[in-house]
Design a protein around this motif. Structure first.
Motif, PDB file in Angstrom:
ATOM      1  N   ALA A  23       0.826  -1.212   0.000  1.00 35.80           N
ATOM      2  CA  ALA A  23       0.000   0.000   0.000  1.00 35.80           C
ATOM      3  C   ALA A  23       0.859   1.261   0.000  1.00 35.80           C
ATOM      4  CB  ALA A  23      -0.940  -0.009   1.205  1.00 35.80           C
ATOM      5  N   ALA A  24       1.969   1.239   0.722  1.00 33.49           N
ATOM      6  CA  ALA A  24       2.842   2.408   0.774  1.00 33.49           C
ATOM      7  C   ALA A  24       3.453   2.714  -0.588  1.00 33.49           C
ATOM      8  CB  ALA A  24       3.946   2.195   1.808  1.00 33.49           C
ATOM      9  N   TRP A  25       3.670   1.683  -1.401  1.00 34.01           N
ATOM     10  CA  TRP A  25       4.278   1.888  -2.711  1.00 34.01           C
ATOM     11  C   TRP A  25       3.288   2.404  -3.755  1.00 34.01           C
ATOM     12  CZ3 TRP A  25       8.902   2.352  -4.933  1.00 34.01           C
ATOM     13  CH2 TRP A  25      10.015   2.037  -4.152  1.00 34.01           C
ATOM     14  N   GLU A  26       2.002   2.370  -3.469  1.00 35.33           N
ATOM     15  CA  GLU A  26       1.028   2.878  -4.442  1.00 35.33           C
ATOM     16  C   GLU A  26       1.269   4.347  -4.777  1.00 35.33           C
ATOM     17  OE1 GLU A  26      -2.907   1.901  -3.199  1.00 35.33           O
ATOM     18  OE2 GLU A  26      -2.572  -0.264  -3.342  1.00 35.33           O
ATOM     19  N   PRO A  27       1.484   5.233  -3.775  1.00 32.69           N
ATOM     20  CA  PRO A  27       1.847   6.619  -4.127  1.00 32.69           C
ATOM     21  C   PRO A  27       3.342   6.792  -4.375  1.00 32.69           C
ATOM     22  CG  PRO A  27       1.522   6.454  -1.759  1.00 32.69           C
ATOM     23  CD  PRO A  27       1.176   5.105  -2.325  1.00 32.69           C
ATOM     24  N   LEU A  28       4.164   5.933  -3.773  1.00 30.75           N
ATOM     25  CA  LEU A  28       5.612   6.114  -3.868  1.00 30.75           C
ATOM     26  C   LEU A  28       6.141   5.777  -5.257  1.00 30.75           C
ATOM     27  CD1 LEU A  28       8.017   6.978  -2.194  1.00 30.75           C
ATOM     28  CD2 LEU A  28       8.251   4.609  -1.391  1.00 30.75           C
ATOM     29  N   ALA A  29       5.618   4.736  -5.887  1.00 32.70           N
ATOM     30  CA  ALA A  29       6.118   4.332  -7.210  1.00 32.70           C
ATOM     31  C   ALA A  29       5.945   5.427  -8.258  1.00 32.70           C
ATOM     32  CB  ALA A  29       5.457   3.032  -7.654  1.00 32.70           C
ATOM     33  N   PRO A  30       4.751   6.020  -8.412  1.00 30.23           N
ATOM     34  CA  PRO A  30       4.635   7.096  -9.406  1.00 30.23           C
ATOM     35  C   PRO A  30       5.444   8.337  -9.039  1.00 30.23           C
ATOM     36  CG  PRO A  30       2.570   6.847  -8.188  1.00 30.23           C
ATOM     37  CD  PRO A  30       3.434   5.685  -7.828  1.00 30.23           C
TER      38      PRO A  30
END
Length: 254
Positions: A23-30
């Motif tokens: 879940a943390a990577w959902e905003p972090l990746a873009p």
């Protein structure tokens, strides 16, 4: 199960980490992809320090087509997940080299970007400075280093909090985190992972690891000593910081 500080804290928790951080990577990746878009015209490989289970590697692949990636990960347990993720993807398998090492592992010359997400706190101040100095030497012209700085920034106690929870099949997986001050610029995190079936705990793990804290202004000062300029970028809640070489002073002829 009692938690102890180990040389590889992920040896017991690798089973849970990838699903806990999804879940943390959902905003972090873009957000990472947006930063890396700035070096599309720069030649060279990308070094991903503390590559973990490879979520950052996938973001690098999407942001920089064709760029070679050196995914550096010290934990054998996490490398098992990383290697599986790389191997099952034809494109990653051709572009990503998995390096068993830490921030001191050998880099190729002239890297276009260094990605150091969720790992700066693992470095004590002296090794942090070594990283800034190394980046200043190895970055290609126009290259950058991106890392994230999230709280706490001073050694304080962090009350136990549920950081993530996911359901897979009939099992529910929970992650809990707490921290206590253990030095002038250090805390110790205690992470607990539970596997539940219909509300009943079946198994899990707990582990502790050291984490060095510093205000962003302190990090900026360290980086400046190495000839790098720190700029914050993107959504403030993500704590993304970019380091680039300071501009050379322009000489003015009379």
């Amino acid at each position: 199960m009692s938690g102890t500080v180990t040389s590889d804290p992920y040896e017991r928790s690798a089973e849970y980490l990838d699903i806990m951080i999804a879940a943390a990577w959902e905003p972090l990746a873009p957000a990472l992809a947006d930063v890396l878009s700035r070096v599309r015209a720069v030649d060279g490989a990308v070094v991903d320090l503390g590559a973990g289970s490879g979520r950052g590697v996938r973001a690098i692949r999407d942001a920089l087509p064709q760029a070679p990636v050196f995914a550096v990960e010290p934990s054998a347990a996490m490398r098992a997940v990383l290697l599986a993720r790389v191997y099952e993807d034809d494109e990653l398998r051709g572009r990503v080299t998995v390096v068993p090492g830490d921030a001191a592992a050998e880099w190729p010359d002239g890297v276009r970007a260094v990605v150091a997400l969720n790992m700066i706190g693992h470095l004590p101040p002296g090794r942090r400075r070594e990283l800034w100095e190394r980046a200043a030497r190895h970055l290609a012209p126009g290259g950058l280093l991106v890392f994230n700085a999230t709280g706490p920034f001073v050694p304080v106690e962090v009350e136990r909090v549920r950081m993530a929870g996911v359901v897979i099949g009939e099992m529910e997986y929970e992650g809990w985190a707490a921290a206590r001050p253990t030095g002038a610029d250090e805390i110790t995190w205690r992470m607990e992972y539970d596997v539940l079936h219909r509300g009943r705990r079946l198994t899990g793990a707990s582990v502790e690891y050291r984490w060095w804290v510093a205000e962003v202004d302190v990090l900026a000062g360290e980086a400046a000593e190495a000839g790098l300029v720190l700029r914050r970028t993107g959504d403030p809640s993500l704590g993304l910081c970019v380091l680039e070489r300071a501009a050379e002073p322009t000489s003015i002829s009379s």
